[in-house]
Motif scaffolding. Structure first.
Motif, PDB file in Angstrom:
ATOM      1  N   GLY A 167      46.692 -13.193-114.770  1.00 37.54           N
ATOM      2  CA  GLY A 167      47.306 -12.059-114.074  1.00 37.54           C
ATOM      3  C   GLY A 167      48.281 -12.563-113.024  1.00 37.54           C
ATOM      4  O   GLY A 167      48.581 -13.765-112.976  1.00 37.54           O
ATOM      5  N   PRO A 168      48.781 -11.677-112.174  1.00 40.13           N
ATOM      6  CA  PRO A 168      49.777 -12.108-111.180  1.00 40.13           C
ATOM      7  C   PRO A 168      49.286 -13.208-110.241  1.00 40.13           C
ATOM      8  O   PRO A 168      50.087 -14.066-109.844  1.00 40.13           O
ATOM      9  N   ALA A 169      47.983 -13.234-109.911  1.00 39.80           N
ATOM     10  CA  ALA A 169      47.485 -14.300-109.017  1.00 39.80           C
ATOM     11  C   ALA A 169      47.572 -15.647-109.728  1.00 39.80           C
ATOM     12  O   ALA A 169      48.121 -16.617-109.175  1.00 39.80           O
ATOM     13  N   GLY A 170      47.067 -15.700-110.968  1.00 36.39           N
ATOM     14  CA  GLY A 170      47.094 -16.959-111.720  1.00 36.39           C
ATOM     15  C   GLY A 170      48.521 -17.418-111.994  1.00 36.39           C
ATOM     16  O   GLY A 170      48.848 -18.595-111.836  1.00 36.39           O
ATOM     17  N   LEU A 171      49.386 -16.478-112.371  1.00 31.82           N
ATOM     18  CA  LEU A 171      50.771 -16.853-112.704  1.00 31.82           C
ATOM     19  C   LEU A 171      51.504 -17.404-111.489  1.00 31.82           C
ATOM     20  O   LEU A 171      52.220 -18.400-111.574  1.00 31.82           O
ATOM     21  N   SER A 172      51.324 -16.758-110.326  1.00 34.44           N
ATOM     22  CA  SER A 172      52.093 -17.236-109.174  1.00 34.44           C
ATOM     23  C   SER A 172      51.569 -18.590-108.721  1.00 34.44           C
ATOM     24  O   SER A 172      52.358 -19.456-108.334  1.00 34.44           O
ATOM     25  N   ALA A 173      50.263 -18.817-108.812  1.00 31.79           N
ATOM     26  CA  ALA A 173      49.737 -20.138-108.451  1.00 31.79           C
ATOM     27  C   ALA A 173      50.270 -21.187-109.428  1.00 31.79           C
ATOM     28  O   ALA A 173      50.694 -22.279-109.023  1.00 31.79           O
ATOM     29  N   ALA A 174      50.287 -20.845-110.729  1.00 27.75           N
ATOM     30  CA  ALA A 174      50.758 -21.796-111.746  1.00 27.75           C
ATOM     31  C   ALA A 174      52.212 -22.189-111.477  1.00 27.75           C
ATOM     32  O   ALA A 174      52.576 -23.366-111.531  1.00 27.75           O
ATOM     33  N   GLY A 175      53.044 -21.201-111.145  1.00 25.07           N
ATOM     34  CA  GLY A 175      54.464 -21.454-110.885  1.00 25.07           C
ATOM     35  C   GLY A 175      54.648 -22.429-109.730  1.00 25.07           C
ATOM     36  O   GLY A 175      55.443 -23.363-109.801  1.00 25.07           O
ATOM     37  N   ASP A 176      53.902 -22.227-108.663  1.00 24.67           N
ATOM     38  CA  ASP A 176      54.044 -23.100-107.489  1.00 24.67           C
ATOM     39  C   ASP A 176      53.506 -24.502-107.766  1.00 24.67           C
ATOM     40  O   ASP A 176      54.103 -25.500-107.360  1.00 24.67           O
ATOM     41  N   LEU A 177      52.366 -24.586-108.459  1.00 25.80           N
ATOM     42  CA  LEU A 177      51.728 -25.896-108.666  1.00 25.80           C
ATOM     43  C   LEU A 177      52.534 -26.783-109.608  1.00 25.80           C
ATOM     44  O   LEU A 177      52.652 -27.986-109.397  1.00 25.80           O
ATOM     45  N   VAL A 178      53.127 -26.170-110.631  1.00 31.38           N
ATOM     46  CA  VAL A 178      53.886 -26.970-111.592  1.00 31.38           C
ATOM     47  C   VAL A 178      55.160 -27.499-110.919  1.00 31.38           C
ATOM     48  O   VAL A 178      55.629 -28.604-111.202  1.00 31.38           O
TER      49      VAL A 178
END
Ligand SMILES: Cc1cc2nc3c(=O)[nH]c(=O)nc-3n(C[C@H](O)[C@H](O)[C@H](O)COP(=O)(O)OP(=O)(O)OC[C@H]3O[C@@H](n4cnc5c(N)ncnc54)[C@H](O)[C@@H]3O)c2cc1C
Length: 490
Positions: A167-178
């Motif tokens: 969801g939006p929480a997982g996606l935004s964390a993924a974007g920043d971490l990568v």
């Protein structure tokens, strides 16, 4: 060139504040209600270039802008609006992306009236700046040009992060971490990526093409997605960390467990949870049955009652209407003023002919001889003193019961935490209501290396708050992976 024609080489003098205030808020072009209630196409059509340029001129460029503090992720509204005024739409999109990686989505679904726009100073006397409309405009413009700028791939850190839930929480964390060079894998239980953005919010508010586009951009940035993986069943968090070498885990599983009314007759055929109803239509495309494989109750010519007053209820009632319902009732126990749904959704639902039954609460569903729902018994309510939520609490009016014939009902009373991850991760502490306990600043849980955020920590909230949590978690995970330091929350 005559005296009246401005010379394009000479920049126009900036508009005075007074002149800016005279410009009316630019309306959002919309599909006609009579037509749109029969289709799933997007209701809002987006501002034109001229509309956006004009709307941007209304911004007073405050020295200390309140709009940014009203945004949960602190989008620099004044700066991106200035870029629109200067005609640099791609620059404006890039400016938003510094703080918000999903602007085409938040521009469509944020409750702006209580966030950025609720803080806009113009709103004291006039209508506030259309921040959401402008955010959506530049994000759509960028997408149409196909020129979405991908950040450069950083050097790999050699650290692996697992994200549970897309969801939006997982996606935004993924974007920043990568972007920080970590190897990121998102595990999703369903067969498609996006969480509520995909299976909850309907196409007529958020076209799925936009969600897919954002997910594709993340894939190009190097995020790996694994679908059909139920963490806690297919593999546990302990196994991810001990056997598969993940250095940190971010749990962003949302709050997808539906709540029910707990009244007689709720188990009759034709009574759905909003989650099931919306998932069938949005994710499985039951609206296209039999071309799609997924059926849903045939609403055509029937009377449907949706119970609730939030965005989910609004989405369900408008979906029933589009599936051909004769009457689409919205039953809500408080009054319109207390409805938690976005103001625009309520306005649109009314335009589409929804039958509002406020200050009304179902006390039983009635069934026919075949076990199908045939009616709903309701009681009228009145509002008493404000409760813990600050809203006036509804009380039943004795003797006011009445019955309404219906052939389908949808329960949209909100959701709670799915317990699967918590129950299969022994060291993970939970709150009294079963949500994951996480430090509000660092999002660390009681288990070393495991972080949690979004609806699974807060309970059902908003897309932008979930995204904000994802960003916070990413910063915190990056710090943990860089320093190895871990202070468990008190
Ligand atoms: C119908 C509806 C309409 C809404 N409308 C709005 C709106 O207009 N504006 C707004 O701001 N908010 C709205 N919301 C709320 C908003 O969508 C949520 O607050 C937000 O999506 C929460 O994000 P999340 O990432 O925490 O969780 P979710 O979006 O719920 O994503 C969680 C993901 O985790 C997956 N998952 C769960 N358990 C596991 C597991 N064990 N293993 C693997 N994956 C798992 C789920 O399948 C899901 O894909 C709406 C919600 C609903 C239901």
């Amino acid at each position: 060139m005559n005296a009246e024609t401005p010379d394009p080489a000479v920049p126009a003098p900036p508009l005075s504040k007074k002149d800016r205030m005279k410009i009316p808020r630019q309306p959002m072009p919309e599909q006609d209600p009579a037509r749109r209630r029969t289709n799933f196409e997007e209701v809002n059509q987006g501002l034109t270039v001229m509309g956006a340029a004009t709307e941007a001129l209304r911004c007073l460029s405050c020295a200390n802008p309140k709009c940014t503090s009203g945004c949960p992720v602190g989008v620099k509204v004044k700066d991106f609006v200035d870029l629109i005024v200067a005609g640099d739409f791609l620059g404006a999109a890039a400016k938003i992306r510094e703080d918000n990686i999903l602007p085409a989505i938040t521009g469509r679904v944020c409750p702006q009236e209580t966030q950025c726009e609720g803080c806009c100073i113009l709103g004291n006397k006039f209508e506030p700046l259309g921040v959401g409309y402008l955010e959506r405009f530049v994000a759509d413009y960028e997408r149409r040009t196909g020129r979405v700028g991908l950040p450069e791939r950083p050097l790999a850190t050699g650290k692996k992060v697992a994200i549970v839930g897309s969801g939006p929480a997982g996606l935004s964390a993924a974007g920043d971490l990568v972007r920080q060079g970590h190897a990121v894998t998102v595990f999703e239980a369903l067969h498609a990526i996006g969480g509520v953005l995909l299976y909850g919010i309907p196409e007529f508010r958020l076209p799925k093409e936009i969600v897919r586009h954002e997910v594709d951009a993340m894939r190009m940035m190097g995020v790996e997605f694994q679908t059909n993986v139920v963490i806690g069943k297919t593999v546990t968090i302990d196994e991810l960390m001990a056997d598969e070498g993940y250095d940190a885990v971010f749990v962003a599983t949302g709050a997808g467990l539906p709540k029910f009314l707990d009244v007689p007759g709720e188990h009759l055929n034709g009574v759905y949870s909003a989650n099931e109803f919306l998932t069938r239509v949005n994710l499985m495309r039951a609206d296209a049955f039999p071309e799609s494989d997924e059926p849903v109750f045939d609403c055509r010519g029937r009377d449907v009652a949706v119970v609730g007053g939030g965005n989910t209820a609004m989405d369900a009632v408008r979906t029933a209407c589009r599936l051909g319902a004769r009457t689409s009732y919205l039953i809500y126990r408080r009054s319109e003023a207390e409805m938690p749904a976005r103001a625009e959704e309520l306005k649109h639902a009314k335009q589409e002919g929804i039958a509002l039954m406020t200050l009304t609460n179902p006390v039983a569903f009635l069934g026919d001889a075949d076990g199908f729902v045939s009616g709903v018994r309701c009681v009228r309510m009145e509002l008493g003193e404000p409760d813990a939520s600050g809203r006036r609490s509804p009380k039943e009016i004795p003797g006011s019961e009445f019955e309404t014939p219906i052939q389908m009902a949808v329960i949209a009373l909100g959701t709670s935490a799915n317990p699967l991850v918590q129950s299969t991760t022994p060291e993970l502490a939970t709150t009294r209501k079963g949500y994951i306990a996480a430090d509000p600043e660092t999002l660390r849980t009681s288990k070393r290396g495991v972080f949690a955020g979004g609806d699974i920590v807060t309970g059902g909230a908003t897309v932008i708050l979930a995204m904000g949590a994802g960003r916070k978690a990413a910063a915190s995970i990056h710090e943990y992976l860089s320093t190895g330091a871990w202070d468990a929350p008190a």
